[in-house]
Motif scaffolding. Structure first.
Motif, PDB file in Angstrom:
ATOM      1  N   ASP A 224       0.829  -1.207   0.000  1.00  0.00           N
ATOM      2  CA  ASP A 224       0.000   0.000   0.000  1.00  0.00           C
ATOM      3  C   ASP A 224       0.861   1.253   0.000  1.00  0.00           C
ATOM      4  O   ASP A 224       0.500   2.276  -0.600  1.00  0.00           O
TER       5      ASP A 224
ATOM      6  N   ASN B 113       0.058   0.731  -4.192  1.00  0.00           N
ATOM      7  CA  ASN B 113      -0.760  -0.267  -4.863  1.00  0.00           C
ATOM      8  C   ASN B 113      -2.095   0.354  -5.275  1.00  0.00           C
ATOM      9  O   ASN B 113      -2.727   1.056  -4.481  1.00  0.00           O
ATOM     10  N   SER B 114      -2.535   0.101  -6.499  1.00  0.00           N
ATOM     11  CA  SER B 114      -3.754   0.726  -7.030  1.00  0.00           C
ATOM     12  C   SER B 114      -5.003  -0.147  -6.878  1.00  0.00           C
ATOM     13  O   SER B 114      -6.059   0.215  -7.386  1.00  0.00           O
TER      14      SER B 114
ATOM     15  N   LYS C  57      -7.162  -0.921  -4.407  1.00  0.00           N
ATOM     16  CA  LYS C  57      -8.340  -0.327  -3.775  1.00  0.00           C
ATOM     17  C   LYS C  57      -8.987   0.710  -4.688  1.00  0.00           C
ATOM     18  O   LYS C  57     -10.209   0.826  -4.748  1.00  0.00           O
TER      19      LYS C  57
ATOM     20  N   SER D 246      -3.670   4.662  -2.495  1.00  0.00           N
ATOM     21  CA  SER D 246      -4.047   3.526  -1.645  1.00  0.00           C
ATOM     22  C   SER D 246      -4.558   3.997  -0.299  1.00  0.00           C
ATOM     23  O   SER D 246      -5.018   3.192   0.516  1.00  0.00           O
TER      24      SER D 246
END
Length: 244
Positions: free
Chosen positions: A49, A97-98, A100, A137
């Motif tokens: 994240d 991190n994409s 979500k 994130s």
């Protein structure tokens, strides 16, 4: 005419490509007859994240390149973005991190099947990531961006950990794999023609016209060459108002 677009929020060329496509579609005379659906793709699903490092460090490590080469690449991308009126700040960009964010996009699509809400949210996510140095994130950032686009705040927060939306993200990624898509952005026109990458505006303009004409062909009347037949006149016939 249906158009499907696979892209990742962490992809600068996806931001540029969608901007160019939007410009082509806005000028297309049949734009009201075009249905656009955004699909999820992740360039690096293994990202945490929050990554403890810069975008330059991340890509240099991931691609095995000198940081100087990565910065040179950023300069090229930034120049292309500027030509479209976009600002990309790779120095303040937060690597994250994409996943979500992609779940949130599916929630937006469900809330507004026209795709307008998802489209506006996607642009907001791109700006947050590439221009404003925000983490895509971070739950609070994501909910704020979703509400600014028009999604209910409660629905947005719930979507971030919703297994149903996670399944939709996974389905998009799997569909891309089955189509042989390994890089983004990738545009599929009328489930038949693929366009890879952030192509120039002219390519999208010509592709829209060409595929539309194929899907909606003009009546193919041919001229008869018969002695005595005048091409500028009609013979006796009947119509809604009677016969002549």
């Amino acid at each position: 005419m249906k158009i499907d677009i696979w892209s990742d929020i962490a992809c600068p060329w996806c931001y540029i490509g969608l901007t160019r496509f939007d410009r082509a579609l806005a000028a297309f005379e049949h734009r009201d007859g075009v249905e656009v659906t955004l699909h999820s793709f992740q360039l690096d699903p293994t990202l945490p994240d929050a990554y403890d490092g810069t975008e330059t460090q991340y890509l240099a490590q991931r691609k095995g390149l000198p940081e100087a080469s990565v910065k040179e690449m950023f300069g090229h991308v930034s120049a292309a973005a500027a030509s479209e009126g976009l600002t990309m700040d790779f120095d303040t960009l937060q690597v994250a991190n994409s996943r979500k964010a992609h779940r949130l996009l599916h929630a937006a699509q469900q809330a507004d099947p026209t795709g307008r809400l998802a489209h506006d949210l996607k642009l907001g996510l791109f700006r947050a990531h590439f221009t404003d140095g925000e983490s895509v994130s971070d739950a609070d950032v994501l909910v704020r961006l979703a509400t600014e686009a028009g999604l209910d705040a409660g629905a947005a927060r719930t979507a971030l950990d919703d297994e149903g939306f996670e399944a939709r993200v996974a389905a998009d990624v799997d569909a891309a794999r089955k189509l042989g898509i390994s890089g983004v952005p990738f545009f599929v026109l009328h489930e038949k023609y693929g366009i890879s990458g952030a192509q120039p505006l002219e390519v999208f303009t010509q592709a829209l016209a060409q595929v539309w004409d194929e899907v909606h062909p003009e009546p193919a009347f041919k001229t008869l060459t018969i002695p005595g037949l005048r091409q500028d006149a009609t013979g006796p016939a009947c119509g809604p108002d009677g016969c002549a």
